[in-house]
Design an enzyme around this catalytic site. Structure first.
Site, PDB file in Angstrom:
ATOM      1  NE  ARG A 130       0.106  -0.237   4.958  1.00 24.20           N
ATOM      2  CZ  ARG A 130       1.092   0.452   5.500  1.00 24.20           C
ATOM      3  NH1 ARG A 130       1.438   1.628   5.007  1.00 24.20           N
ATOM      4  NH2 ARG A 130       1.755  -0.007   6.546  1.00 24.20           N
ATOM      5  CB  VAL A 174       2.602   7.185   7.201  1.00 19.55           C
ATOM      6  CG1 VAL A 174       2.572   8.557   7.860  1.00 19.55           C
ATOM      7  CG2 VAL A 174       1.486   6.314   7.733  1.00 19.55           C
ATOM      8  NE  ARG A 189       5.166   8.163  10.390  1.00 17.58           N
ATOM      9  CZ  ARG A 189       4.762   6.901  10.232  1.00 17.58           C
ATOM     10  NH1 ARG A 189       3.842   6.399  11.036  1.00 17.58           N
ATOM     11  NH2 ARG A 189       5.263   6.158   9.278  1.00 17.58           N
TER      12      ARG A 189
END
Ligand code: ADP
Length: 446
Positions: free
Chosen positions: A291, A294, A337
């Protein structure tokens, strides 16, 4: 090309995907829980559908509701983002069975890589080096003892279905193997409904280095270089860089060649990330994520590519249109993050954001769904913003990061911005000579 894309996610990643769709001229459908009715991804979508109550299980993980939303809105493709249903092979299969495109790899590859034991044996068969460990699942304690002794302590007990750092326990010696084996299995059963575990040598000072790839499913695979994601707390990434401060261009090329040829043989399609531990000049594969990650923006910044746009194009059956030699790396990028957590205790801090001022200027990108007046709900992941900087050199990127962090204002809730400010001032970080254990010690020392 698709007529309408449903984005089965929330927060910054839903916005990120909307942006790519908008540039491609494709309308989007947002889905949301009742807790997210006022969320930015809903406000900015062309259409939105409420898919259930706040609990993720009943909304963002509710495949039936999401498929109904796609059907009633006439969407012809679904982008799952990361987390939630993005690595759920059954969901990808259902999407295809409904005649829609799943923007990601084939269900078979999602399933294969979702089982880390299977993923490791598939990669080993294709000539990719692994971290030494058990050949497959370890089903009883006696076998665990025997194999751990053969590998040599310390060892790591890992869940076959693992993710997010859960179901992973270290045993430093023979006295600890029983407890590690039992707790890893219990955690894995609770988190993933699957208690299969395997053993790996626990490396003492590796870096986490991962490789971004795109594939057309017809044998053409390219890579976009590596990301260094060694700065982790509890096996979760906090800061990521592209490229790795530890890797030479020749090492990157060698790793890339090996990984892309393995994926070409598998017939892999769409985006993927191969994760490795890197120690003493050696790479060892640990898992593959099927996938978007982030941390994909750091790769986008150094390669000048829109990975989500590429995912959509590939899912629509278009060709890559370029080869490995067309991919150039320029400068250095770093991502922080920022989470809604106390920067000292890491306790979640949901609540109302009263002021929000993201930094800007040359080489600064903020991916966030925050706005002044927004209430961060307590039900989901605590990531609220990603600050990404890009500059010609790593030193300049660090200077830019320091400057951007100083400009960044979030009032009303505590965030981890102060932690990132401390990291950027640290000489160890500035030198770039850290391992996966660096951040835990850094946090403990403050
Ligand atoms: P998850 O899917 O839960 O994220 P991974 O297998 O990707 O699990 O591992 C997450 C992190 O745990 C790695 O980035 C690394 O920091 C650490 N880790 C995993 N395997 C090992 C190992 N064999 N030795 C040392 N650290 C490891």
């Amino acid at each position: 090309m698709f007529q309408k894309i449903l984005i089965a996610n929330r927060g910054e990643i839903a916005l990120r995907i909307q942006r790519a769709c908008r540039e491609l001229g494709i309308p989007t459908v947002a889905v949301h829980s009742t807790a997210d009715a006022d969320a930015m991804h809903v406000r900015l979508a062309d259409e939105s559908v409420c898919i259930g109550p706040p609990s993720a299980r009943e909304s963002y993980l509710n495949a039936a509701s999401i498929l109904s939303a796609a059907t009633i809105t006439g969407a012809d493709a679904i982008h799952p983002g990361y987390g939630f249903l993005s690595e759920n092979a059954d969901f990808a299969e259902m999407v295809e069975a409904h005649g829609l495109a799943f923007i990601g790899p084939s269900p078979a590859h999602i399933r294969m890589m979702g089982d880390k034991i299977e993923a490791k044996s598939a990669m080993a068969a294709l000539g990719v080096p692994l971290v030494p460990g058990s050949d497959g699942a370890v089903t009883d304690l006696d076998a665990a003892r025997r194999i751990a002794a053969a590998i040599g302590y310390p060892v790591l007990v890992k869940a076959a279905a693992g993710g997010g750092g859960r179901g992973m326990k270290v045993a430093n010696d023979a006295d600890e193997i029983e407890e590690a084996w039992r707790t890893a299995r219990t955690e894995a059963r609770a988190a993933f409904g699957n208690d299969a575990v395997y053993l790996e040598k626990y490396l003492d000072r590796p870096r986490h280095v991962e490789l971004q790839v795109l594939a057309d499913g017809r044998g053409q695979v390219v890579h976009f270089g590596e990301r260094d994601c060694s700065l982790q707390r509890r096996h979760q990434k906090l800061v990521e860089e592209a490229g790795s401060p530890a890797l030479s261009a020749a090492e990157r090329d060698a790793l890339g060649a090996r990984a892309t040829s393995a994926l070409a043989k598998l017939g892999y399609r769409n985006a993927g990330t191969l994760e490795f531990l890197y120690q003493d000049g050696q790479f060892a594969f640990i898992e593959m994520n099927t996938r978007l990650q982030v941390e994909h923006p750091v790769t986008e910044m150094v390669c000048g590519i829109d990975l989500v746009r590429e995912q959509i194009r590939l899912a629509a059956g278009q060709e890559l249109g370029y080869g490995q030699s067309d991919i150039r790396f320029s400068g250095h990028a770093i991502e922080c993050r920022v989470t809604a957590e106390d920067p000292e205790t890491f306790m979640p801090t949901p609540g109302r954001v009263t002021a929000f001022h993201p930094p800007g200027g040359l080489g600064v990108r903020v991916d966030s769904a925050l706005y002044a007046g927004y209430r961060v709900p307590p039900h989901y992941d605590s990531l609220v913003a990603k600050l990404i900087v890009h500059a010609p050199t790593r030193d300049q990127a660090i200077a830019r990061l320091r400057r951007a962090l100083a400009e960044f204002v979030v009032v009303g809730i505590k965030t981890t911005l102060p932690l990132h400010q401390r990291i950027v001032e640290d000489v160890g970080f500035q030198r770039g000579d850290y391992t996966i254990h660096w951040l835990e010690r850094f946090v403990a020392g403050h």
